[in-house]
Each structure stands twice: as C-alpha cells, then as structure tokens.
Write a protein that holds these residues in place. Structure first.
Motif, short mmCIF file in Angstrom:
data_model
loop_
_atom_site.label_atom_id
_atom_site.label_comp_id
_atom_site.label_asym_id
_atom_site.label_seq_id
_atom_site.Cartn_x
_atom_site.Cartn_y
_atom_site.Cartn_z
N PRO A 122 -10.34 5.70 -5.42
CA PRO A 122 -9.81 4.76 -4.40
C PRO A 122 -9.31 3.76 -5.20
CG PRO A 122 -12.25 5.02 -3.84
CD PRO A 122 -11.73 5.78 -5.33
N GLU A 123 -8.07 3.08 -4.57
CA GLU A 123 -7.34 2.04 -5.01
C GLU A 123 -7.16 1.08 -3.72
OE1 GLU A 123 -3.76 2.63 -7.78
OE2 GLU A 123 -3.97 4.54 -7.11
N GLY A 124 -7.23 -0.12 -4.01
CA GLY A 124 -7.25 -1.10 -3.06
C GLY A 124 -6.30 -1.95 -2.81
N TYR A 125 -6.75 -3.05 -2.30
CA TYR A 125 -6.05 -4.48 -1.89
C TYR A 125 -5.34 -4.75 -3.42
CZ TYR A 125 -5.01 -9.27 -0.19
OH TYR A 125 -4.68 -10.36 0.15
N LEU A 126 -6.12 -5.15 -4.36
CA LEU A 126 -5.53 -5.62 -5.69
C LEU A 126 -4.48 -4.62 -6.20
CD1 LEU A 126 -8.57 -6.95 -7.39
CD2 LEU A 126 -6.90 -8.38 -6.11
N GLU A 127 -4.65 -3.54 -6.08
CA GLU A 127 -3.60 -2.73 -6.44
C GLU A 127 -2.19 -2.47 -5.33
OE1 GLU A 127 -6.80 -1.88 -5.96
OE2 GLU A 127 -7.26 -0.88 -8.00
N TYR A 174 1.00 -1.26 -0.19
CA TYR A 174 0.22 0.08 -0.12
C TYR A 174 0.81 1.39 0.16
CZ TYR A 174 -4.44 -2.05 0.72
OH TYR A 174 -5.82 -2.67 0.66
N PRO A 187 -7.56 2.67 3.36
CA PRO A 187 -6.21 2.66 2.90
C PRO A 187 -5.44 3.97 2.40
CG PRO A 187 -7.15 1.48 1.49
CD PRO A 187 -8.11 1.74 2.29
#
Lengths: 378, 378, 378, 378
Positions: D314-319, D134, D275
């Motif tokens: 938003p960017e998350g877990y996969l990113e 992250y 995040p």
C-alpha cells in the motif's frame, strides 16, 4: 547501502523509508556488481562519484578510512541472502551499524555466528521485517499481551503472491533469478522470502514461539530449483496451534499477507493490503474496527507512535518500514533501547526455514533458540 | 419432515427453503422426540393434528398407509447424524424420496449401504450441501471446467465459526449438545458438521477428488468429547494441493466459509458471507468481480438458473438451499436429471470424516470411493 | 395477485416472499392483460384454471362471490402505478385486505382518497417498501429513537441504478416501458420508482419528516418522457438537512441504495447491497459493525424479530419483503397491530413525488400530510 | 518552509512527502509565530539556528541574501489561508519557487493577482491538491479522456469528516481555531478547507468545468463563525450534472473523500481511504478493480509514474503528496513541463468558494475563469 541498483524494488523502498523522517541520509553505496548499473544508480541518487564503490568490501574499507565526521554510520544490506551475513560481519568489524534485509542469512549456524559477533560489539543490528512496523500489528500484539483475547488458541497466517506463477527466472527477471537460485537464496525460495514474514508475524503478535511444524513445500514451475509454495500445520509453546501458508504461485494475488488470531475471548484479523484496519471480533456478534489514526482512547501508545497522519489518511508499506528506520536511528542517535526486529528475530526465522525445509510432510521440532519470539517488546 | 422442532435452526431453514418456490408443501412431521415440543411445533406450522406423528417410524408407516394422492411424496431428515441413514432407508423402503441433512450418516460403511439401497430403488435422494446451491459456487465450478484458471495448483478452503468457543453443551443448548455427543454425531464433531462443507466445496469447485491428507484435530473446551477444531494439508487426484481449515472455536466468527482456488492462469475467491460476488484474479493486476444477477454475458447458465432477482438484490442462504429443493422437486415432478448433491457427495464426505479422524498428524489416504467428487455435473 | 406475469420481476418476488414463512398461499390471480401470458403464468404457478382471471375486476368480483372459506383473503397489487388505487379501492370495497406495490398511486389527492376509504373500512393495507423490512434498517431506526446518535444533523441517502442508461423502453422491455410512460407511471419515472424508496428510508430511520427540498430532475436518454435521474437538497422538521440522490442512468450500478445518517454523537451507514452490516461510527476512531444475526446483547428486539438465521448466514431482499408479508399476515390472522409500511407512508411518498417534480431547481415545501413520517412505530 | 510548527499536521506531511524521493532537502524555516515553538520545531528538524527565522519576511529576505549555491530554491507555504498569497508573492519577487497549501488565497481577485505575478515571472508554483497526486486519480482522469465511460452524465463527489462535530476551536485546538476564524481562513470554513478538494477532484477527473451550482452551507456548532457543512447541486460545461457534499460534522467519519463518475458506457468509483483500488463498472454486471501496482497492461503511464512499489504494497497520502513534490522538483531541476496542480487550479477553487458562499440556496454561476478545469494535462 549495498545492493538496490536499477531494477531492484527493495533497495528503492529502503531509501525512501529511510529518508521519510528526515534523520537519515544516503551518503555512499555499492548498488550492483555490474559497474554500469552501479555507477548509473549512484549518480541518479546524487552521490559523489568517490562514494559510489565498485564492491562492498571496498565500500566498507573506504568508509572506515574516512574521518569519523564524514563517514557513514550505518550500512543497509539489500543483496541476495547469501551475502547478508558476510557483509554484516565485515561492517560490524569496521564499526558500522547494520540494517539488513531478511532472512538474516542462509543457515541457522551462520546467523548464530553473527549473533556472537553482535554480542561482542556495541553496534546495532536491525532486520527488515517491515510488516512488524505497521502500527496495527503493534496494536494487535499489545492487545494479546493485555489479554484482550484471553488464552490464545488458534493462529492462521497466510502470505499469498502470484508473481512466480510462471518461470520468470528464465526470462531475465533479476529478482526472480536470485530468489530461485540456491547459491544465492539458500535452502529455500518462497519460505525464506515470504514464509519468514508470515512466521515472524505469527510469533510477534501471538507472543508464542512456534515449536513444531509439519510442512509440505512444492515447486510448481518446471525446472525451478527452490520451493515456490508451501504450507505448514504448527504448534506453539503456549499450547496454541495453527496453519501457515506461503505461496508465490497464487496466480493473480498481489501481496496478501493476512493474520487471524483467536483466543478464548475473541479474535483479531489484520490484512497487509488494508493495513489501517484491525478487526476485533467479540463473541455475540459485535465487530470492532480499530483504525489507524484513531485517538488514544482506542489505540495503544506503541501503535500511535508509528502513525504520522490523522485517521483516514492512508499510510502504507513505506511508512511501516520507515518506522523501523526511525527506531533504528533513535537507538543509534539518541541511545534509546532497540525497538525493532533484530538478530533474535533473524535466528527464529532461520530456525523456521531449516525446519520447514526438513519437514517433508513430517512433524519436526524447531531448533531451540530463544525464549521470546522477538526482541521488540517495548 | 423429521426433526426441526422448536429451537432447531436448520429445520426452519429447510421449511422456508422448500416453500420459497411454491412447489413444495409441508404436509406432516415428527418434529421432536419430546411430545410437547412435537405437538406445539406441528400446530404452529398449521398441520392437521393427525399428521403430527409421535416418532419417525409412525410417520413413515402412517403416511405410506394413506391413499397415494394424499400422502407425502418426499421426506426431509433434519435429525442428529446417527438417525440419517436409518430414517432414509426406512423412507426409501416405504417408497418416499429423501432430502437428508449432512453428513449422510455416521460411517462410510453405513452410507455405502444406503447407496446400495438407493441403487436398488427408483427414489431420489438429495443431501443438504447448501453451499453448493449458491449460484456463484456453480459459476466457479463452471469456470474451472471451462479452463479459465488453467491447470489447478492450489486449493485453500476454510470454515471458521466461533459459537462453540465455550462449553455450550453443558448449559442446555440442544444444537451444541448433540453435535458434541459421539452417540448422536458420530466420530467427529467439527469436521462432520462443517469440515464436510469445506471439503465438498473444495471438491465440487475444483472437480478433483482429494486423495491424501494430513490432519490434526483438537478439542479446546474442557470435557468436550469430540473435535471442535482442526486443519489438514491435502493433495488431490489432479496434482493440486491445499489446506482445509475448520474450526468452531474461532471466537467472534460467525459462519465464514471461504474458498480460494488458483490455477496456472488465475485465481477465484468466494466467501459465503458475501455470496453474491465471485472474485476472479488475473495475473497482471486486473481483478474482476463477477456478480450474482449479472447478465448472460458474464455468468454461466448454471449460475443464472439459481438466481431469482436482478443484480443488487441480495440473495442468501435460504435461496441457496431453495435451489437444491427446486432441483430436487424438478427431478421428482418433472423427471429432469438430478442436479443436486446426492449420495456420492455423501460417500465422499464420509470418506473425508474417516480419514481426518484417523490421521492424527500423519498422512493418510482417503478411501477410494468414486471417480468424480460429486454427481452435480449438469 | 394482480400483475406479475411472465417477465415481471417484482411479481415473482412477491410470491416467493409471501410463501417463505408458510402462512400465505397463492390461490388466484390475474397476471397479465395478455390472455396467453396470464394463462401460462397462472398454470405455471399451479392455480386451478377457474381462478386464473382475465382481468382484475373479474378477479375481485368472482372471489367475492365464493364462499368465505374458499375465497382469497388479501390481494397483492403489482401492476403499473396508475392502477394501484383503483384496484385497491375495489378490493377494499369487496372486503379484501390489500398489499400494494409502491408508490401508493399517481397523485397525492388520489392516495388521500384511498386513505379515506381505508379509514372507513376495517381492512388492512400494506405498501411494499421492502427496504424498510430489512432488520438492520429497523435497528438503525431504533438506535436513532434511543438517542445513540444524539440530535440528528445530516442525512444522505442515495439510490443508484444503471439499467435505464439506454433506451430500453424502445426495444420491448416491459418494465422499462411502463416506468417511462406518464400514462402508466404518473408524473415521475425515477423518483416515483426508486426516489420514493430513498425518501421513505430517510424519513423512517431519522424519524423526521422532510419539509422542504430543492431538486433537479433530468431525462438523459433521448425521447424518454419521464425523469431517469435527479437529486435534491432537503431540510427536515427536526432541523436536520441532507441530500437525496436517485438515478437510473449510473451505468454499471446494480441497486445501490445507501444511507448515511449523522448526529451529534456518531453516525450510521447502511448499504442495501450488503444489508447484514450496519456501520456505527463513534467519534474518536472506533467503528462498530452491527451484524444481522448478532445476539440480543447487540440488536434491538425489533431487528431480531426480522431475522430467521444465525449470524453469517446471509438473508436478503426476499427475506426483507417476507418480513412485511409476515407482519401483514399477523395483523390479519392474529389481530396484532400493524407493523409494516401502510397508507401514511404512501401519502408521504406522494407528497415527495409531487414536490420533487414541482421543484425544478427551486426550494419547495412538501404538502403537509402527517406528523410522523411513517406508521411503523413498533 | 513557512508554517508547520509543533502541533500542525500538514507541515510535517509536507516535509515527509518532500523528503521521500531524496531530491528535496529542508534547509530553513519559519515554523510558527510563537518564538519558542518556532525554535524548538527548527531544532528538532536539525536546522542550523541561523536559518530558523523569526518570521516569513525575514526568511525570504535572508535567504535571498545568501549566495545562490547556498540559498533555498523553493518555499513551501503551510500557513493559514490569509497568508498564502502575500507570502507567495513575496517569495516570487525574491526569486523563489513556491509550493503552497490550498486554497490558493482568500479571494478570487487576490489569486488572480497572484496569477499575474506568476505570469510575469519564470518561477514555478504548485498547489497542494494532494488527492490529485494519487495514481488512480490520474488513471480515472485518463480513462475519461480516453472515452472509457463515453459522454459523462453524472458526477457525485463527497468529502465527509467528523472532527469538527464539537466546538474544538474553543478548547485551544489550533487547527480548528484558524479554520473557523474568518480573519485567517477567509469567507468559508469547510468549503475552503475540504470542499475545494472535492471540487478539484470532480473537475480534474471529469475534465469538465463546473459552471453553475445551488448550495446550502451550515454551521452546526454554536458560535462557530464559518460553515462546517454544506452541499451543492451542480452543472458542468459539458452537460453533466452532479452533487458535491462536504461536511466536517459527520461525527465518526475520518477523511472520506469519494468520487463516483458515470458516463453512457460505465462508471468509476474512487475512495481516498482505499486509494489503491479504482472500481470500473461496466453495464451488464462486470466490475473491474483496477489496482495500484498493476502492470502496464492495465494502467495508464501517467498512473504508473506515480507508483513506487509493486501491487499489494500500500501507498498512501504521503506518497500522493510526494508525487506532487517530485513533479515540482522535476520541473525546477530538470526543466520538464509542469505536471502538478498550479495557479489555474487555485483560481478554479476560489471561483468555487465564492459561488458556494454566495449561493444561499439559489443557483449561481461560477466566475468565468479558465477553459480547462486544471492545467495538469500531461
């Protein structure tokens, strides 16, 4: 892909979103009118030089000339607005499916023409109303359909950005440049760029076409040629009313698209910047948070379908756009019915843009277009 | 105190707020027109029976007849709107200071009359615009004055409640009853009750009078006689524009008064339901949270003055109202200059109500009243 | 009142909280050992000079000598810890009720002695565990009692402040001074000051006495003589386990007291800095926000009783403390059963302090004290 | 890829993350030991039947036998823990790079063996400590390195899930099944599965190896064979101390990994479930929110590098996982230095698991492994 060369944010987003589920591959492109940028962009993406085309016409012609098993199947359009329809029509004529950035075009008449072309073909057409791809937006729509809120009374939608607070277009920023140029963006800046997102979100979730509005647009930065800010009071076909706000001069704001919708029995709130929570307020004081990734006791199948990860693993903007691409691919490859925003949503958006520009502080009616605000009805 | 008997929320809030800082004591009252309620309320508050008066005229006359050292000094008015001015004028004539609920009255003309009476007396008059008593609202205003946001461009203020989503007034709810009755509330329901709060917050923080607006009011519940919902586009004297939303049919909402204000250099956000944080957004991506209780490096003296506790110890609505009472008491007892909303704010509010009722979807000008939106200028 | 002169935050909080509901009046005090501060403080509070006493013994003796109708009824103690028991015992002997700051004293043995004195008298004793006065803390406790979470498994409580990150006690800060002085504060600094709040919150909500703990305390600032930081693993009588964190060197934190409690069927989360929301998590993905001010469909009567305002009008720290004072006054004036933290909670707190100081990284048992963690059982 | 057949969440996440940036393509796999699942999974992913292998040994041998231009370059391992090292070692021997799920293996000795194999080869090895990918975790680490917090005093890390609150492993849930089976997961359940994430986050951001800990593990569900819950007090090489919490029986929690870290000059807070915000608290009362997507005035280049979208998208877990894959691909394809968690992080994780299992409520030292908690030092 046409557009999306170096320095263009949205083209890269399309590529990542299309790649995410492993069914779509980038095979060719014309990424920029600037030959250097075009070449560098294509190479960086690992394309063979032969399929990095100098312009969009060549791209369409050359690909159409390839054997069917080798040529591209669908074309993504991420150019400035004024090219959306010409490229889409050329691609359709050559037999390609189209995934276009929004707005669909630069006038309602032009987009109605595109609809006629589509109606006469068997090709698919998707419009990048990415925010409609968020699972909890789907959930909100389904809850309205299922009557969880009762009859809808109020819809408030606002989309606040701050990035155009200064005259970025005068310092070489490409994205600011074309968005503020009537020749490239059409009759509206902010309303075409982000107002249409707010508008389509309101119609999609409420299920009610907006019929009348009273809007004021402004341009806050000296010498800016298109609106960078505006707001509208509106009424819907179903008797609800509301407010739409769209501004790109809310200095310090990032990308705050927020919807509140209230009916006789409760309300929903969704914020794009925290997209994995849908707030459901119930009179009396209970507030329920519906969470992305929740199990099937809480979420509608249509929402669950757009989720890739268990609850608590944030999914965001690219995943929402990937949902559109996945459904687009499924309609092409598997023959399932279209389940993504398409030309009807595009027409609605153009009707909105024309009304909001024409209003100048007066109540105006939106052009009569379609019965349903969008074709994504699952 | 006049009003505030059993079942009336706001009267109890006034008593607690006035008591908080230990300088103000309740000595007499007429709490209800219903003799039983009046008596029970007064006794429960520990008043001597002789000073529980049967009506407000008797209260004023009887207190005025007491020796100066024994009689009340100031009168709080928490009745329905139509009595605000008559009681205030009678109290002033009898030599009492007045702390009145808002709106100041039921028409602009009536409130201008009250202003004349005030101008001719040396008595003090405070208006319960409680939300202006929040320390971080003061902070926001000071930051605008100090230029932290640059020239103001946009003001969005919304006040959403849900408690009038159903026809409460038909089931014996007193608060709903008078608020929806034109004879008691005046020409507006929702806009007089909460729209004025949103309006005064916008003018107070921005420092700019609202000059024009285009509003639509609605009444959503069958047979309701006054508006329970509305919204307005508006323009200010300083060239800013914005949107004001006030609704009491946002089912499930509690008391969500929220202000966003943006200038060329940044934006502020304040939410009454989380009043101890002021969000300051600065272009580029930094967001600062200014917190109630922060030390003097971060907060303006005017904000610090309204805080009783160290950071992290929440202060709320009663403390905000207590700030108005404390400043009111200080102006009476210590002779310090008035530092609370007064008759000018009341006049502005009436101008707002009249304009918003008159608009019916058209642009109208607010009556020309005062140069400054409020007299709280410290 | 003893203590609470100029510069003392907690004394002023007690005065405001006691005044809020209009049943308690400050009539006398000894606010400081420094004659000047004492005099100025008393005058600023409007006390007659005769009842501003030079020391606490004189205060108790003099008040006891007044006619019953004139003398104080109860004494609030807000001195440093080492005086809590001596003053309380003297007050009880003279016939006064006592409202004491926590911790109850400086040793378990001393507080057990106080309990004996109380058992032998008919006077009331309340302990200022203010956080237990928050309505949603009461709600959480009732939900645990009612089985909403099933059998309790985990309790996490943390209390983070940052104000002692530097050696404030060396620069004349009075509050830092006595809290870090073993002669005034007792055997513990941070754990006595805020660890006891975390401990009592955990026992109160879970309804389970903590029986064993393993703790490490630290003193981070050079030459500081008492702990300013620590944490403990713990086990409860009911088979649950958990973690307690208390620190005053979490630089930048304000007053972050947070509780998470989980049972077989769900979990609750409460944060003192946003005290009007209780988060109730239910497996499967639904999250319910229980809101202060919600109507009786959602909140337990014990929680509703502590609320003065409709939902969305924030109530905070002073209102929570006022709830203790209101219940204290009701037990004295109306003879209702005690419904506030008292000597049993004080004894539990002392057992905690002694265990946490003795642990030094080893598992230790808390002294066996009472069956129930607290006497506030409604 | 080995593992990741139907019903396995993490395998699909790896595929999406690897695909996101368009440089990595899935070419072969052994997705399940169950032939049907394996075949169906492979086909659904569009693999040619010849490269859907019946077991991992065949996969490695067969791919190694292909011409260099056709064979896979790197192998992703998403099996239960006990196969991580055997498969990784075989893959390395056959000349393939390895991207492994965590923990690196089932014992410290085994993983040290893997390190020797790596040291003797020129192949790359990445460990899926996704949360370290992250951008704002990178930002936090850089701020600590740059001294923004001063000397670190406190580290609190907690990882709360609720999905193992019931005996899922007894009702055919595969993921619960192997995670609670010592033969497949190793000596620890919860601590190996999520405790290692909390541990590596604490070491990565603080830059301080944890040297000693005192932990209690529990198994709350009847007949469960491994820990599903635990907590530890700990000390670091740099003189800080803290608390680590990991639990999978916090009923109702989703995936709440949260870090608080405090130094002499301020504190940072990061929550995986939100995040894109890093909270930076500065003594005195200012709170800064550092936002993903902020411009270069606010974020460290190392953080900016992990962001694909402008602020507010938003960017998350996969990113986050894609960031690890992108850096892994860059180290293989472009020869840039490794910039992702690798074998050293794996060794630290194993030392943690062994210590936390051995502790049983006593203080134990972690095995002496490496000087730096992780090799991602950029």
């Amino acid at each position: 892909m046409v557009g999306g060369g170096e320095g263009a944010f949205i083209g890269a987003a399309h590529r990542a979103a299309a790649a995410l589920d492993g069914r779509i591959q980038l095979v060719c492109g014309n990424f920029s009118r600037a030959p250097d940028n075009n070449r560098r962009s294509g190479r960086a993406l690992g394309l063979s030089p032969a399929r990095i085309y100098p312009d969009w016409r060549t791209l369409i012609e050359s690909e159409a000339a390839l054997p069917e098993s080798e040529r591209m199947q669908a074309l993504t359009i991420t150019t400035p607005n004024q090219l959306h329809v010409p490229i889409a029509e050329a691609a359709l004529r050559a037999g390609f499916h189209v995934f276009s950035e929004k707005p669909a075009g630069v006038s309602l008449a032009e987009v109605k023409g595109l609809k006629s072309a589509l109606d006469a073909s068997d090709r698919k057409y998707a419009l990048a109303h990415t925010y409609l791809g968020y699972p909890l937006v789907q959930q909100a729509r389904q809850m309205v359909i299922d009557g969880a809120l009762g009859r809808i009374r109020k819809i408030y939608v606002s989309y606040r950005q701050g990035w155009l607070s200064t005259g970025l277009e005068n310092s070489g920023n490409k994205q600011a440049g074309w968005r503020t140029d009537p020749a490239l963006a059409g009759a509206s800046g902010c309303m075409a760029d982000i107002g249409t997102h707010a508008f389509s979100l309101a119609e999609f979730v409420s299920g009610q076409p907006i019929t009348h509005l009273c809007a004021e647009l402004r341009s806050h930065v000296e010498e800016r040629r298109l609106d960078d800010d505006g707001a509208a009071l509106f009424r819907t076909a179903g008797g609800a009313s509301g407010v739409l706000i769209a501004s790109q001069v809310c200095a310090g704001e990032e990308n705050d698209l927020t919807l509140h919708i209230y009916g006789e029995k409760g309300g929903l709130e969704w914020r794009q910047m925290a997209p994995d929570t849908l707030v459901h307020r119930i009179p009396g004081g209970e507030v329920r948070l519906l969470r992305a990734g929740s199990d099937k006791n809480f979420l509608h199948p249509r929402a669950l379908q757009g989720l890739r990860l268990p609850a608590g693993h944030p999914e965001g903007y690219l995943e929402a756009m990937a949902n559109l691409y996945r459904d687009f691919a499924a309609s092409i490859l598997d023959g399932v019915p279209a389940n993504y925003p398409g030309i009807e949503t595009g027409i609605r958006g153009m009707a909105f843009i024309e009304a909001v520009v024409a209003s100048r502080g007066n109540w105006v009616a939106l052009a009569d277009t379609v019965d349903s605000p969008t074709e994504v009805l699952s």
